[in-house]
Every structure is written in C-alpha cells, then in structure tokens.
Design an enzyme around this catalytic site. Structure first.
Site, PDB file in Angstrom:
ATOM      1  N   GLU A 289      85.784  -5.147  38.994  1.00 42.17           N
ATOM      2  CA  GLU A 289      86.828  -6.131  39.300  1.00 42.17           C
ATOM      3  C   GLU A 289      86.419  -7.556  38.934  1.00 42.17           C
ATOM      4  O   GLU A 289      87.280  -8.394  38.639  1.00 42.17           O
ATOM      5  CB  GLU A 289      87.198  -6.068  40.783  1.00 42.17           C
ATOM      6  CG  GLU A 289      87.966  -4.832  41.194  1.00 42.17           C
ATOM      7  CD  GLU A 289      87.074  -3.701  41.668  1.00 42.17           C
ATOM      8  OE1 GLU A 289      87.594  -2.718  42.232  1.00 42.17           O
ATOM      9  OE2 GLU A 289      85.832  -3.801  41.452  1.00 42.17           O
TER      10      GLU A 289
ATOM     11  N   PHE B 109      87.531   1.303  58.246  1.00 39.75           N
ATOM     12  CA  PHE B 109      86.860   1.585  56.976  1.00 39.75           C
ATOM     13  C   PHE B 109      87.258   0.548  55.923  1.00 39.75           C
ATOM     14  O   PHE B 109      88.433   0.296  55.698  1.00 39.75           O
ATOM     15  CB  PHE B 109      87.246   2.993  56.512  1.00 39.75           C
ATOM     16  CG  PHE B 109      86.680   3.390  55.171  1.00 39.75           C
ATOM     17  CD1 PHE B 109      85.308   3.516  54.984  1.00 39.75           C
ATOM     18  CD2 PHE B 109      87.515   3.626  54.094  1.00 39.75           C
ATOM     19  CE1 PHE B 109      84.796   3.882  53.750  1.00 39.75           C
ATOM     20  CE2 PHE B 109      87.015   3.994  52.854  1.00 39.75           C
ATOM     21  CZ  PHE B 109      85.645   4.127  52.689  1.00 39.75           C
ATOM     22  N   GLN B 110      86.263  -0.071  55.315  1.00 38.78           N
ATOM     23  CA  GLN B 110      86.420  -1.077  54.263  1.00 38.78           C
ATOM     24  C   GLN B 110      87.111  -2.361  54.742  1.00 38.78           C
ATOM     25  O   GLN B 110      87.596  -3.148  53.932  1.00 38.78           O
ATOM     26  CB  GLN B 110      87.180  -0.509  53.047  1.00 38.78           C
ATOM     27  CG  GLN B 110      86.407   0.585  52.314  1.00 38.78           C
ATOM     28  CD  GLN B 110      87.062   1.009  51.028  1.00 38.78           C
ATOM     29  OE1 GLN B 110      88.287   1.068  50.929  1.00 38.78           O
ATOM     30  NE2 GLN B 110      86.265   1.324  50.020  1.00 38.78           N
TER      31      GLN B 110
ATOM     32  N   VAL C 240      76.914 -18.171  29.806  1.00 36.44           N
ATOM     33  CA  VAL C 240      76.149 -19.293  30.355  1.00 36.44           C
ATOM     34  C   VAL C 240      74.675 -19.101  30.007  1.00 36.44           C
ATOM     35  O   VAL C 240      74.158 -17.990  30.019  1.00 36.44           O
ATOM     36  CB  VAL C 240      76.350 -19.363  31.887  1.00 36.44           C
ATOM     37  CG1 VAL C 240      75.276 -20.207  32.551  1.00 36.44           C
ATOM     38  CG2 VAL C 240      77.737 -19.921  32.191  1.00 36.44           C
TER      39      VAL C 240
ATOM     40  N   PHE D 105      67.248 -19.611  29.363  1.00 38.84           N
ATOM     41  CA  PHE D 105      67.623 -20.934  29.852  1.00 38.84           C
ATOM     42  C   PHE D 105      66.902 -21.229  31.164  1.00 38.84           C
ATOM     43  O   PHE D 105      66.483 -22.367  31.420  1.00 38.84           O
ATOM     44  CB  PHE D 105      69.136 -21.040  30.045  1.00 38.84           C
ATOM     45  CG  PHE D 105      69.619 -22.461  30.172  1.00 38.84           C
ATOM     46  CD1 PHE D 105      69.899 -23.213  29.047  1.00 38.84           C
ATOM     47  CD2 PHE D 105      69.780 -23.051  31.406  1.00 38.84           C
ATOM     48  CE1 PHE D 105      70.332 -24.524  29.145  1.00 38.84           C
ATOM     49  CE2 PHE D 105      70.214 -24.366  31.527  1.00 38.84           C
ATOM     50  CZ  PHE D 105      70.490 -25.101  30.387  1.00 38.84           C
TER      51      PHE D 105
END
Length: 578
Positions: A50, A112-113, A382, A467
């Site tokens: 996600e 739950f969750q 980045v 970096f």
C-alpha cells in the site's frame, strides 16, 4: 434495488475525472472493490504494498494537478499508506485516500486489526474524517475531495466495511468535484512597497521553486526587467530550467557553486513559490521578497520584509508594471558566466569518466539524459540518484521530474514511476533508483509485470547507502551499517518476466541502455557504479573539512586504509577539476 454507498462513492469519483484507484484488496474494502469490478470503467491499479499505492497516487497527482486516489483495507492495510501519504501531503498534491475500517459496533473493543485511522492520518492530511453512518458518506466524500484539491494535499475518508455495502441515502446523486484556478494576487500597497525596494537595488537574485509552474513566461519577464539571475530549488527544476537565459543552476547541498554565489552576492532576494528549507544557504542582511499563495509559509526560513500572498503567475503580472527596467546587467553577467564554468566542469567530469569501471554515476546520469525521450517522465530515489538527476538530467519544458523532495523518503522512485506510467501509458517513464531504495519495495517490480507498465528502471548499484555515507564522512564518522549485500537485479527482473541487463563496464552502457529503452515492456538496467564517488556541495564549510579530515583519520586508525585509497582514486579527477 438502489445504489450502495460504494456505488455512489464510485459514481462521484468517476464524475470528477478519476480513472484509477491504487491499492490492495482486503475484506473491509470488499464492498468498494466489488463496485469497481461491476462498474468496469475505473481501473483497480493493483500494487504489492500500500505504500507504493500512495506514492503512485502522489506521482499521478503531481503530474496532472488533478485528484488521484488510493485505498487500503482496515488496520495494517491502510496503515501501510501512511509514508506515501506523508510524501503526497508534503509535496502539496491532491490525493484522496479511502481507508477502510473495522465494523462500527466493534470500534473501541480491541477488535482484530483495530486502529483509529481518523487519528493516525491526521498529521499527514489536510482533511480526515470518519463516515459513521451511510447518510454522511456523499457529503464527507465531497468535502474530502474539495479539501484535497483546494488545499493541495491529502484527504482521508475512513469508511467501516459494512457502510460500503449499505444503501445509499435516498435521493443522493453523484456531484462532480473538479479543480478550479482562482486568481490570487497581493494587495496594491504590498506590491508597491516590494517594487520600490526592488527598483532601488543593483544586484537582485531570484530563487524559484515549484510554485513557478505555469508561470514561466512571467518569471522570464521579471528576471529580464530586474537583470536578475535565477536560482532554482530542486522541485522548481522542471518549471524553471528550460529556455532560461537567466539560469544559474541550483543551490543547496546538491546544487551548483554558481547558484550559491548568486544568492551570496545579491543585495535583494526574491523568493517565488519556494519553501527552500536550508537556512545556511540564504544570504544574510539583505531585504527579501517572498511570494507564496499560502501566506502561512512566508518567513519560515528567513526573515521576510516584503510578504506577497498570491500565485507566482498572478503576482508577477501585478508586480511587473511597477518594476523599472534595469540597464546594468553586471551582476547577472557575472553569475551566468560562473554558471557556464560550473556547468562545463560538471559535464567534463561526466565525459572524463566514460572509460572507468565501475562506472561513475554522473556518467550514467549524463548518458541517460542524452538517450531518454524528449518528453520522458523521470522519477528519482532520495539519496545520490537525486544528486545526479539534479546535475545531469535536463528539463526542456516537456519532460517531468517527480521525487520525494520534501518528505525525503527512500523507495519512492519505482512507486512514483508506477503512477506516472499508469497515467501516461504511452510515454517513456524512467525510474532512477538507488540499490537500497529499489530493494526496500522490490516487490513493485512484480507490479510492473502484472500491470504491464513499461517503466525503465535504472539502478545505481554501489552496494551501499551512499548518501548516508557521505553524511557520515562530512560529520567525521567512520561509515558503519551502510553496506548492502545485493542480488543481481537484472536476474531478478528476468525471473519476473521483465527485460534485465547488467552493466559493469562503461563501454557496454550505451548499447544496454538503448536495448532497455527500445524494449516494449518494463526493463531493469542494473549498473555497477563507484561507491566512493564524492558529490561536492557548492559551499564547503570549515566544519565539513574538519569533519572529513576526522573521518579519514578515524577510518585509517580503524583499519580502513583501503577505503581512503579507493576514495582518493575515485575522486582524483573531480578534485583536480574543482
């Protein structure tokens, strides 16, 4: 049978121009994804994480200026969105996140969750509300969409799973919500005060940022009238750099010496649509004009005597008639000449390393720039890929550049490229990935295969978080914890069904890159680049020199003399050129 809430939400999104939703399915999201399936006109852009969905939506919104949408199921599903949503919100691009929730009657029970997304998303959004009952859904969705578009940020609606399946409110209908472009300019008194100051100085410099999008002609006209060099922030590069006789490059840690000098030697600074954060690079003791459509942004980085609230385009249109055209261009001429010297040195470094192995990263970026399409979309991870993109990828008014420039998150380039390619399927999209960034969300290579997205992935493969190593060296710290044990990314690509090629010699680069660009699907070019490449900032402080000396001493004492030798060999020609 009437519409469900999910169907009404989807109709509203369609009426508002939304063409796809990025995300992963889950049980609490089933009512919404099933509405997508039955409708068949809005694409479900399936990703493997996600976080990538939110990054992809951020890229689409950045490129189009229109609303992009991502979705996640309850608990861990929508929590994974957060990092990409922070990126979108800090980049000020309009993204709607649909966060599914646990059943309403279970909220507060430790179910739950269970999480509390309406609280968790508050910091990374301009709007975040829970749909408690079905009757709220149409209005809250419209509120969220308007907030995202007008405030230029992330809006989140939290929807319990069963609400998606509930009947839509009687009489409710889809209401299109589209972006609008108001005229926003400062008051006359503020404009006159700024113009009077600018008419009285001799060496003004402009610092231009992403707020200059759509105002290129106005920017050129203002610089021409004031005979002012234009320094650009990284996010402003794609809107400022091209067709610009006043360009003196970037400033900041990854900028040019010419950009730094143009600000150091100015007697007035005009900031246009930028929130450039690095205060040591600002001039001291000079009057500052700052133009921003968000008045609360003004003065955050440097004292501002002349705040002008408005868009860059509208503000310059109102300011320009008040500016007396200068005839003395000595400041501009000195700074543009400095830029030409700096630009020539950087190009020399790229060309001078064309026969080295492993490849110098600036040569890789230089070749990518030369061979990429004239309207390519570039995304950059980045870290060091941003350095080489800033210095060697040229913007021409048609090309675009997307990155996590404000939030500064790793693993953005591939995920941003997914959104760019989904929105523009027939346009070349080039992801400039660090090996650490690519590995972090490596599963999104599978997304390229499954969704048939022909992204070209260029991997700067140096087996290090390079970096971070540069930062350690500057602080006098022995590099530690930055080693990466990487696979052959080209082999992984081939195993997934993508084009994959590995390049270890500079002489093989152009042929391999040409084959990757010519391939009609996704391609991964795994290029071995020099780990110890230094990217010298435009301003080297005494503390940085002291820190680097301390790093070298500590490294030798710690038994790392070979690293110092390799560092010297890698950068010998760069140090000679500088």
């Amino acid at each position: 049978m009437g519409q469900t809430v999910a169907e009404l939400l989807l109709e509203t999104l369609k009426a508002s121009g939304v063409q796809r939703v990025y995300g992963l399915p889950g049980d609490s999201l089933n009512g919404f994804t099933d509405a997508l399936r039955r409708d068949g006109t809005v694409a479900w852009q399936h990703v493997r994480h996600e976080e990538a969905a939110a990054f992809a939506a951020a890229a689409e919104a950045s490129l189009t200026g229109e609303l992009a949408v991502c979705a996640g199921s309850c608990g861990p599903g929508n929590l994974h969105l957060i990092n990409g949503l922070f990126d979108a919100n800090r980049s000020r691009v309009p993204v709607l996140a649909i966060a599914a929730h646990i059943p309403r009657e279970e909220i507060g029970s430790g179910y739950f969750q269970e999480t509390h997304p309406e609280q968790l998303f508050r910091e990374c959004s301009v709007y975040c509300e829970l749909v408690s009952i079905p009757d709220q859904a149409p209005r809250l969705l419209q509120n969220a969409m308007r907030a995202a578009l007008q405030l230029r940020g992330v809006a989140v609606i939290v929807v319990p799973g069963e609400v998606f399946l509930a009947d839509a409110p009687k009489g409710a209908r889809a209401v299109p919500v589209r972006p609008v472009t108001p005229i926003v300019r400062p008051d006359d008194k503020s404009l006159r005060a700024a113009a009077e100051m600018l008419n009285g100085v001799n060496q003004p410099t402009i610092l231009a940022g992403a707020g200059c999008q759509g105002a290129h002609d106005q920017l050129m006209a203002l610089a021409g009238a004031m005979k002012a060099p234009i320094v650009h922030a990284f996010r402003g590069k794609e809107f400022v750099e091209y067709d610009n006789p006043f360009d003196v490059g970037m400033t900041g840690l990854i900028g040019f010496s010419s950009g730094y000098r143009a600000m150091e030697h100015c007697d007035a600074l005009v900031m246009l649509g930028t929130d450039f954060p690095y205060r040591p690079f600002f001039p001291e003791g000079v009057p500052v004009v700052q133009v921003d459509v968000r008045g609360e942004q003004i003065g955050k980085r440097v004292p501002v005597q002349f705040p002008l609230v408005g868009t860059v385009r509208d503000t310059i249109d109102a300011l320009l008639p008040l500016i007396r055209v200068k005839t003395d261009s000595s400041h501009l001429d000195r700074m543009t000449a400095h830029y030409q010297r700096a630009r020539a040195r950087l190009d020399h470094l790229a060309k001078d390393h064309r026969d080295d192995s492993p490849l110098h990263p600036q040569y890789l970026a230089w070749i990518v720039d030369k061979m990429a399409a004239a309207d390519a979309v570039f995304t950059a991870d980045v870290g060091t890929p941003c350095i080489w993109a800033a210095r060697y990828v040229y913007m021409n008014g048609a090309r675009r550049l997307v990155g996590s420039f404000n939030h500064g998150s790793m693993a953005n380039a591939l995920s941003h490229a997914i959104g760019a390619q989904a929105r523009y399927p027939h346009r070349q999209v080039v992801a400039l990935c660090g090996d650490g960034g690519l590995a972090m969300l490596l599963g999104e290579l599978i997304t390229l295969s499954q969704q048939k997205l022909p992204v070209k992935v260029i991997v700067f493969h140096n087996d290090a978080l390079s970096f971070v190593e540069l930062e350690m060296k500057a602080d006098g710290i022995v590099t530690y914890g930055t080693d990466l044990t990487n696979p052959d990314f080209a082999e992984i690509a081939r195993a997934i069904g993508l084009f994959g090629a590995r390049v270890e010699k500079a002489g093989d680069l152009e042929d391999a890159l040409g084959a990757a660009f010519a391939h009609d699907g996704a391609a991964v070019l795994d290029v071995r680049t020099a780990r110890q490449e230094l990217s010298l900032p435009p301003k080297i402080t005494f503390d940085q020199m002291k820190g680097f000396t301390l790093y070298a001493t500590r490294t030798i004492v710690s038994g790392g003399g070979d690293e110092i030798i390799e560092l010297a060999k890698t950068n010998l020609r760069q140090l000679q050129v500088e």
